[in-house]
Design a protein around this motif. Structure first.
Motif, short mmCIF file in Angstrom:
data_model
loop_
_atom_site.label_atom_id
_atom_site.label_comp_id
_atom_site.label_asym_id
_atom_site.label_seq_id
_atom_site.Cartn_x
_atom_site.Cartn_y
_atom_site.Cartn_z
N VAL A 158 -6.24 -0.16 14.32
CA VAL A 158 -7.55 -0.16 13.67
C VAL A 158 -7.86 1.22 13.10
N ALA A 159 -7.41 2.27 13.79
CA ALA A 159 -7.62 3.64 13.30
C ALA A 159 -6.90 3.86 11.98
N LEU A 174 0.82 -1.21 0.00
CA LEU A 174 0.00 0.00 0.00
C LEU A 174 0.86 1.26 0.00
N LEU A 175 2.07 1.15 0.52
CA LEU A 175 2.97 2.31 0.55
C LEU A 175 3.28 2.83 -0.84
N VAL A 176 3.39 1.94 -1.79
CA VAL A 176 3.76 2.33 -3.16
C VAL A 176 2.59 2.20 -4.13
N SER A 177 1.40 2.07 -3.58
CA SER A 177 0.21 1.96 -4.43
C SER A 177 -0.16 3.32 -5.01
N GLU A 178 -1.09 3.31 -5.94
CA GLU A 178 -1.59 4.53 -6.56
C GLU A 178 -2.92 4.96 -5.95
N PRO A 187 -5.25 7.17 -3.82
CA PRO A 187 -5.23 8.51 -3.21
C PRO A 187 -5.64 8.43 -1.74
N MET A 188 -4.90 9.11 -0.88
CA MET A 188 -5.21 9.15 0.55
C MET A 188 -5.12 10.59 1.04
N PHE A 189 -6.08 10.96 1.88
CA PHE A 189 -6.15 12.35 2.31
C PHE A 189 -5.11 12.67 3.37
N SER A 190 -4.77 13.94 3.46
CA SER A 190 -3.82 14.42 4.46
C SER A 190 -4.58 14.94 5.67
N LEU A 191 -3.99 14.78 6.85
CA LEU A 191 -4.59 15.30 8.07
C LEU A 191 -4.30 16.78 8.28
N ILE A 202 -7.31 4.11 5.90
CA ILE A 202 -7.17 3.54 4.55
C ILE A 202 -8.55 3.37 3.92
N LEU A 203 -9.49 2.81 4.67
CA LEU A 203 -10.84 2.57 4.15
C LEU A 203 -11.56 3.89 3.86
N LEU A 204 -11.37 4.88 4.73
CA LEU A 204 -12.02 6.18 4.52
C LEU A 204 -11.43 6.86 3.28
N SER A 205 -10.14 6.69 3.07
CA SER A 205 -9.51 7.25 1.87
C SER A 205 -10.07 6.60 0.62
#
Length: 237
Positions: free
Chosen positions: A221-222, A177-181, A183-187, A227-230
Motif C-alpha cells: 500500500v505504501a 507503469l515501469l515504462v510510463s512517462e 514523473p515520480m520523485f526520488s527518495l 505512485i499516487l503522491l507522485s
C-alpha cells in the motif's frame, strides 16, 4: 589499497545479485516470505553500491552495466517468479489446469521481468532521470509484489477466481507503469530542509504508519501511495 576501495561498489552490486538469485529460488519454491526478505536485502545493497560509488568516486562502465543486470534479477526475475508460483497455486486450487486457456493467467507474471528489463534499459540512456524518475522504479515495483504475494498467501488463501483475475490484471497494470512517462520523485534528499524534502518526509511518515497498522500488506500500500503522491505532485517533481 586504492584498487580495493574502487572494487567496493561492484562487490556490493554482486551482493545485490546474490540476494536476487536467492529470492528467485525461494519465490519459485513458494517460500514467499524468505523471497521478500531477500528482495529487501537486495534493495539495501542496491542503495549502498550507488552510495559507495559516489563517496569513493568509483564510477565505471562495467559498474553501470553490472548494476542493471543485478537489478533485473533482484527486482524483475525474483518478484516475477514469486507471482508465477502464486498464480500457479491458485490455478491448481481451482482445478483449472484441465483448461489450457486458463494457463494464460500465468503470463501476467512474465510482465514483471519483461517490463523491468525495458525500464532498466530505458533508464540507462534517459538523461532526464538524474534527480527524479520517469516511470515507476524497479525496486519499488519489486517491493510491491514481493510483499503483496506474502500478504495474499498468508491471509487470502487459495481457490478464489476473483483473486486470480485481479492479480493478473494488476500485475500487467503495474508493469506498464515501469515504462510510463509519469514523473515520480526520488527518495534521495539533497537537503534535509522541509521545503526541499517535504514530499519525501510525507512518504516516509505515511509508509511507517501503513506498515505499523497493516503489516506486510502495508508495504504494498505504501508503494501505491508513492505512485499516487507522485501523480499529485508531478508538476513539482
Amino acid at each position: 589499497m586504492k584498487s580495493i576501495l574502487k572494487s567496493i561498489p561492484n562487490t556490493l552490486t554482486c551482493c545485490n545479485l546474490a540476494c536476487g538469485f536467492y529470492a528467485s529460488v525461494e519465490g519459485i519454491s513458494g517460500n514467499y516470505q524468505l523471497a521478500m526478505y531477500a528482495v529487501f536485502a537486495a534493495a539495501v545493497f542496491d542503495f549502498l553500491d550507488g552510495l559507495a560509488a559516489r563517496l569513493l568516486k568509483a564510477f565505471s562502465p562495467i559498474g553501470k552495466d553490472l548494476d542493471s543486470l543485478a537489478d533485473l534479477v533482484s527486482f524483475g526475475v525474483a518478484p516475477g517468479l514469486a507471482l508465477f508460483s502464486c498464480l500457479d497455486a491458485q490455478l491448481h486450487s481451482l482445478e483449472w489446469y484441465a483448461f489450457p486457456a486458463a494457463k494464460l493467467f500465468l503470463l501476467a507474471a512474465f510482465a514483471i521481468p519483461v517490463f523491468s528489463a525495458l525500464r532498466l534499459a530505458k533508464f540507462n540512456i534517459d538523461t532526464r532521470q538524474k534527480t527524479s524518475f520517469i516511470g515507476l522504479p524497479v525496486p519499488a515495483h519489486a517491493l510491491l509484489w514481493s510483499s503483496l504475494v506474502v500478504a495474499i498467501s498468508t491471509s487470502c488463501g487459495l481457490g478464489c477466481e476473483l483473486l486470480l483475475v485481479s492479480l493478473s490484471v494488476f500485475a500487467v497494470a503495474t508493469s506498464l507503469l515501469l515504462v510510463s512517462e509519469i514523473p515520480m520523485f526520488s527518495l534521495k534528499m539533497s537537503s534535509l530542509a522541509w521545503k526541499d524534502a517535504k514530499i519525501v518526509y510525507i512518504q516516509i511518515a505515511v509508509s511507517a504508519v501503513l506498515v505499523a497498522f497493516m503489516g506486510v500488506l502495508g508495504i504494498s500500500v505504501a508503494v501505491i501511495f508513492y505512485i499516487l503522491l507522485s501523480l499529485a505532485t508531478k508538476k513539482k517533481t
